[in-house]
Write an enzyme that holds these catalytic residues in place. Structure first.
Site, mmCIF file in Angstrom:
data_model
loop_
_atom_site.group_PDB
_atom_site.id
_atom_site.type_symbol
_atom_site.label_atom_id
_atom_site.label_comp_id
_atom_site.label_asym_id
_atom_site.label_seq_id
_atom_site.Cartn_x
_atom_site.Cartn_y
_atom_site.Cartn_z
ATOM 1 N N SER A 142 8.305 -2.949 -6.508
ATOM 2 C CA SER A 142 7.117 -3.845 -6.574
ATOM 3 C C SER A 142 7.612 -5.067 -7.814
ATOM 4 O O SER A 142 8.410 -4.808 -8.602
ATOM 5 C CB SER A 142 5.889 -3.366 -6.988
ATOM 6 O OG SER A 142 4.877 -4.310 -7.325
ATOM 7 N N TYR A 156 1.421 2.838 -12.311
ATOM 8 C CA TYR A 156 2.012 2.147 -10.945
ATOM 9 C C TYR A 156 3.279 1.291 -11.457
ATOM 10 O O TYR A 156 4.558 1.416 -10.878
ATOM 11 C CB TYR A 156 1.175 1.218 -10.414
ATOM 12 C CG TYR A 156 1.764 0.589 -9.050
ATOM 13 C CD1 TYR A 156 1.619 1.379 -7.868
ATOM 14 C CD2 TYR A 156 1.991 -0.919 -9.082
ATOM 15 C CE1 TYR A 156 2.187 0.664 -6.599
ATOM 16 C CE2 TYR A 156 2.531 -1.274 -7.705
ATOM 17 C CZ TYR A 156 2.529 -0.660 -6.724
ATOM 18 O OH TYR A 156 3.117 -1.272 -5.453
#
Length: 268
Positions: A142, A156
């Site tokens: 990401s 995350y």
């Protein structure tokens, strides 16, 4: 495609970027092994791809949050007489309620699904790829893994940063073997992901439409990158600008900027 048609295993293939990568690989003539927790969407996707692209699409359900799931999955694949020529580690989820307000079991599941499972699956499947002289590993990381940390969704970004670094290390180790390893680092992408964690409306209002990308485009860019053996790819010009800034700004300034964005999300 060589002597036989190659087969790609995709985790988290039932929706979003995972399903988009399944469509992309099918269009390029790869057979597929699709895995996720939900059998219904997997079966629907497999049937659609088999009909449209004339490829084999096998469905094996697995919950990668369960300890031992990667070994069980690989054994199930072998029991069907299938060979994994490529691996897409895509399965993932997030919790945005804050580190202290999130059930520790959810944290443990995040780590197993997005960090432990990709490592274990890579270790289980890469030796065969190297021995055969051909392989593809695409780890869906990401943009968050290249940016300063954020509060709220505390684990995350660090997990995705780990995945990027691990991919780069594997890229170095597999040079000259015929195996390609790439970390795909998408920014905001239109998928079910934000619907699942309840942040769709917030993130859609926080960023203008021109900062969002469609999942199919992200998938195409990602697979092009692994085919050409790029260690990392970040789709979208603006996302590359943000990633560059994230690496150059001093921590105090970068964290203040990201913290301001997080507060703006909370107000929406």
């Amino acid at each position: 495609m060589g002597e036989h048609r190659k087969t790609i295993l995709i985790t988290g293939a039932s929706a979003g970027i995972g399903a988009a990568l399944a469509r992309e690989c099918a269009m390029r003539g790869y057979d597929l092994i699709l895995t996720a927790r939900r059998e219904g969407p997997l079966q629907a996707l497999a049937q659609d791809l088999s009909a449209r692209q004339d490829v084999s699409a096998h469905v094996i359900t697995a919950d990668l949050a369960e300890p031992g799931a990667p070994v069980t999955l690989v054994k199930a694949i072998a029991a069907r007489g299938l060979t994994v020529d490529g691996l897409i580690n895509n399965a993932g989820f997030s919790r945005t309620t804050g580190f202290l307000d999130t059930d520790p079991a959810d944290h443990a599941a995040m780590i197993r699904v997005m960090l432990t499972a990709p490592v274990e699956l890579s270790r289980l499947l890469l030796p065969g790829m190297v021995a055969r002289g051909w392989g593809r590993v695409l780890n869906v990381a990401s943009l968050a893994g290249q940016m300063p940390a954020t509060g709220g969704d505390t684990l995350y970004g660090p997990i995705k940063s780990f995945l990027i670094k691990a991919s780069q290390g594997l890229w170095l180790e597999t040079q000259g073997t015929g195996v390609h390893v790439t970390a795909l680092c998408p920014g905001y992408t239109y998928t079910e992901f934000h619907d699942v964690n309840g942040s769709r409306e917030q993130v859609s209002n926080a960023y203008p439409k021109w900062m969002w990308m469609e999942a199919d485009r992200v998938a195409r860019i990602g697979w092009d990158a692994v085919e050409t053996n790029r260690p990392r790819v970040t789709p979208g010009v603006m996302n590359n600008v943000l990633a560059g800034l994230g690496g150059m700004l001093p921590d105090a300034l970068a964290l203040k900027m990201v913290g301001g964005h997080a507060k703006r999300l909370d107000r929406l």
